[in-house]
Write an enzyme that holds these catalytic residues in place. Structure first.
Site, mmCIF file in Angstrom:
data_model
loop_
_atom_site.group_PDB
_atom_site.id
_atom_site.type_symbol
_atom_site.label_atom_id
_atom_site.label_comp_id
_atom_site.label_asym_id
_atom_site.label_seq_id
_atom_site.Cartn_x
_atom_site.Cartn_y
_atom_site.Cartn_z
ATOM 1 N N ASP A 1 42.448 27.787 52.519
ATOM 2 C CA ASP A 1 42.576 28.494 51.019
ATOM 3 C C ASP A 1 41.138 28.451 50.651
ATOM 4 O O ASP A 1 40.932 26.983 50.392
ATOM 5 C CB ASP A 1 43.647 27.743 50.199
ATOM 6 C CG ASP A 1 43.536 28.290 48.825
ATOM 7 O OD1 ASP A 1 42.598 28.983 48.545
ATOM 8 O OD2 ASP A 1 44.375 27.998 47.964
ATOM 9 N N SER B 1 30.669 44.192 47.277
ATOM 10 C CA SER B 1 31.557 45.485 46.890
ATOM 11 C C SER B 1 30.822 46.417 46.102
ATOM 12 O O SER B 1 29.768 46.140 45.377
ATOM 13 C CB SER B 1 33.129 45.321 46.138
ATOM 14 O OG SER B 1 33.600 46.326 45.816
ATOM 15 N N TYR C 1 38.147 41.912 38.697
ATOM 16 C CA TYR C 1 37.607 42.136 40.066
ATOM 17 C C TYR C 1 36.157 42.266 40.313
ATOM 18 O O TYR C 1 35.438 41.860 40.825
ATOM 19 C CB TYR C 1 38.476 42.976 40.737
ATOM 20 C CG TYR C 1 38.021 43.488 42.322
ATOM 21 C CD1 TYR C 1 38.183 42.258 43.373
ATOM 22 C CD2 TYR C 1 37.311 44.530 42.654
ATOM 23 C CE1 TYR C 1 37.838 42.614 44.642
ATOM 24 C CE2 TYR C 1 36.918 44.570 44.002
ATOM 25 C CZ TYR C 1 37.422 43.868 45.004
ATOM 26 O OH TYR C 1 36.955 43.963 46.205
ATOM 27 N N LYS D 1 32.866 40.152 41.729
ATOM 28 C CA LYS D 1 31.778 40.678 42.884
ATOM 29 C C LYS D 1 30.255 40.741 42.259
ATOM 30 O O LYS D 1 29.324 40.600 42.885
ATOM 31 C CB LYS D 1 32.333 41.797 43.241
ATOM 32 C CG LYS D 1 33.845 41.926 44.098
ATOM 33 C CD LYS D 1 33.665 41.051 45.355
ATOM 34 C CE LYS D 1 34.946 41.158 46.108
ATOM 35 N NZ LYS D 1 35.013 40.401 47.314
HETATM 36 N N1 NAD Z 1 39.474 46.941 51.179
HETATM 37 C C1 NAD Z 1 38.354 47.429 50.328
HETATM 38 O O1 NAD Z 1 38.359 48.619 49.954
HETATM 39 C C2 NAD Z 1 37.318 46.700 49.830
HETATM 40 C C3 NAD Z 1 36.110 47.165 49.351
HETATM 41 C C4 NAD Z 1 35.114 46.283 48.966
HETATM 42 C C5 NAD Z 1 35.197 45.142 49.329
HETATM 43 N N2 NAD Z 1 36.258 44.537 50.034
HETATM 44 C C6 NAD Z 1 36.190 43.047 50.003
HETATM 45 O O2 NAD Z 1 36.589 42.715 51.391
HETATM 46 C C7 NAD Z 1 37.192 41.723 51.465
HETATM 47 C C8 NAD Z 1 38.262 41.933 52.491
HETATM 48 O O3 NAD Z 1 39.050 42.726 51.924
HETATM 49 P P1 NAD Z 1 40.341 43.610 52.678
HETATM 50 O O4 NAD Z 1 40.387 44.940 52.335
HETATM 51 O O5 NAD Z 1 40.275 43.157 54.160
HETATM 52 O O6 NAD Z 1 41.488 42.606 52.294
HETATM 53 P P2 NAD Z 1 43.133 42.348 52.505
HETATM 54 O O7 NAD Z 1 43.745 42.161 51.712
HETATM 55 O O8 NAD Z 1 43.541 43.321 53.762
HETATM 56 O O9 NAD Z 1 42.472 41.160 53.657
HETATM 57 C C9 NAD Z 1 42.203 39.828 52.925
HETATM 58 C C10 NAD Z 1 42.582 38.499 53.806
HETATM 59 O O10 NAD Z 1 42.177 37.475 52.940
HETATM 60 C C11 NAD Z 1 43.079 36.333 53.064
HETATM 61 N N3 NAD Z 1 43.109 35.588 51.970
HETATM 62 C C12 NAD Z 1 43.461 35.994 50.689
HETATM 63 N N4 NAD Z 1 43.347 34.720 49.756
HETATM 64 C C13 NAD Z 1 42.571 33.762 50.507
HETATM 65 C C14 NAD Z 1 42.498 32.555 50.156
HETATM 66 N N5 NAD Z 1 42.605 31.986 48.969
HETATM 67 N N6 NAD Z 1 41.823 31.792 51.281
HETATM 68 C C15 NAD Z 1 41.685 32.466 52.666
HETATM 69 N N7 NAD Z 1 42.158 33.584 52.917
HETATM 70 C C16 NAD Z 1 42.749 34.269 51.755
HETATM 71 C C17 NAD Z 1 44.383 37.199 53.089
HETATM 72 O O11 NAD Z 1 45.524 36.402 53.659
HETATM 73 C C18 NAD Z 1 43.870 38.310 54.066
HETATM 74 O O12 NAD Z 1 44.221 38.133 55.233
HETATM 75 C C19 NAD Z 1 37.464 41.021 50.274
HETATM 76 O O13 NAD Z 1 36.676 40.256 49.843
HETATM 77 C C20 NAD Z 1 37.412 42.207 49.400
HETATM 78 O O14 NAD Z 1 37.292 42.134 47.872
HETATM 79 C C21 NAD Z 1 37.238 45.303 50.137
#
Ligand code: NAD
Length: 260
Positions: A63, A143, A156, A160
């Site tokens: 975590d 992001s 959020y 970021k």
């Molecule tokens: N999806 C998008 O459009 C997008 C856009 C910009 C930035 N992001 C960023 O990219 C990163 C990954 O996003 P994603 O789309 O793959 O999300 P996702 O929800 O598909 O995957 C996130 C992963 O992080 C894990 N996680 C959550 N809380 C956690 C914790 N406390 N400790 C350890 N692991 C934890 C989850 O179990 C999951 O496997 C994030 O930081 C997100 O903010 C995503």
């Protein structure tokens, strides 16, 4: 000292989505991978996929909001894979709610993961890099929401923006040790995170399911949603020696959505 041939990367939030894609891309680039996630379910499968690409992998439940767990993850990675070269602070969560509804427990939860999780990752990686006496790259998930405030995503976005600040400050503090710190800023990536954002936006605004996602994607100049592999390709560059002269940057990889 001889130059190690195999580089080691640790990816948090590696069990699915963008983290999984980064892990697989770095495996193709020749990295061995430490894979960390709060949910153990996806990790074993990603570990098997990394191994199928001919690279070593090591998994651990972690975590990122818990500082000691992040330090432990870095220690385990070094113990099992030999060293650490690249730390990817990818884990993050989204929250969709009007600012006026934000409550302390919600704000603390997202700050604990998105902001403190990145800070603990920077600290743990920097300590390891310094002990190895040379270099190291720290790469954070930022992001488009780290450059632009969006309605219903205000907290959020604040986390970021904070990642962008940490990236700049850490780059300046750690440059003397040869450590670089950069962030990737995806746009609208079709992962579970956006499924949840869309579902919550529908709940809050009365939009139909899929409508908010389609509206965001409709504004992308390149005319399609981003894939996790689009993000991973940029992280591959940030992890490579080609990025050695880059630090303190939080760069959009969004198909043309936010221009800075
Ligand atoms: N999806 C998008 O459009 C997008 C856009 C910009 C930035 N992001 C960023 O990219 C990163 C990954 O996003 P994603 O789309 O793959 O999300 P996702 O929800 O598909 O995957 C996130 C992963 O992080 C894990 N996680 C959550 N809380 C956690 C914790 N406390 N400790 C350890 N692991 C934890 C989850 O179990 C999951 O496997 C994030 O930081 C997100 O903010 C995503």
């Amino acid at each position: 000292m001889s130059t190690p041939t195999t580089r080691i990367a640790l990816v948090t939030g590696a069990g699915q989505g963008i983290g999984r894609a980064i892990a697989l891309r770095l495996a193709r680039d020749g990295f061995d991978l430490a894979l960390a996630d709060i949910k153990p379910e996806g990790l074993e499968q990603v570990a098997a996929e990394v191994q199928a690409l001919g690279r070593k992998s090591q998994v651990q439940r972690c975590d990122v909001s818990d500082r000691s767990q992040v330090f432990d993850a870095v220690a385990q990675a070094r113990e099992h894979l030999g060293r650490l070269d690249v730390m990817i602070n990818n884990a993050g969560i989204a929250q969709v709610a009007p600012l006026l509804d934000a409550r302390p427990e919600d704000v603390q939860r997202i700050l604990g993961i998105n902001l403190q999780g990145v800070l603990w990752g920077i600290q743990a990686a920097a300590e390891a890099f310094k002990a190895q006496q040379g270099g190291g790259k720290i790469i954070n998930a930022c992001s488009i929401a780290g450059h632009e405030g969006y309605p219903l995503l205000g907290i959020y976005c604040a986390t970021k923006f904070a990642v962008r600040a940490l990236t700049q400050a850490a780059a300046k503090e750690l440059a003397h040790a040869g450590i670089t710190v950069n962030s990737y800023c995806p746009g609208v990536v079709g992962t579970d995170m956006w499924v949840e954002i869309d579902r919550r936006m529908a709940e809050v605004t009365g939009a139909r399911l899929g409508e908010s996602y389609d509206r965001f994607v409709g504004n992308i100049a390149l005319g399609r949603a981003e894939t996790p592999d689009d993000v991973a390709a940029f992280v591959s560059y940030l992890s490579s020696p080609d990025a050695n002269y880059m630090t303190g940057q939080s760069v959009m990889i969004d198909g043309g959505l936010v221009y800075r």
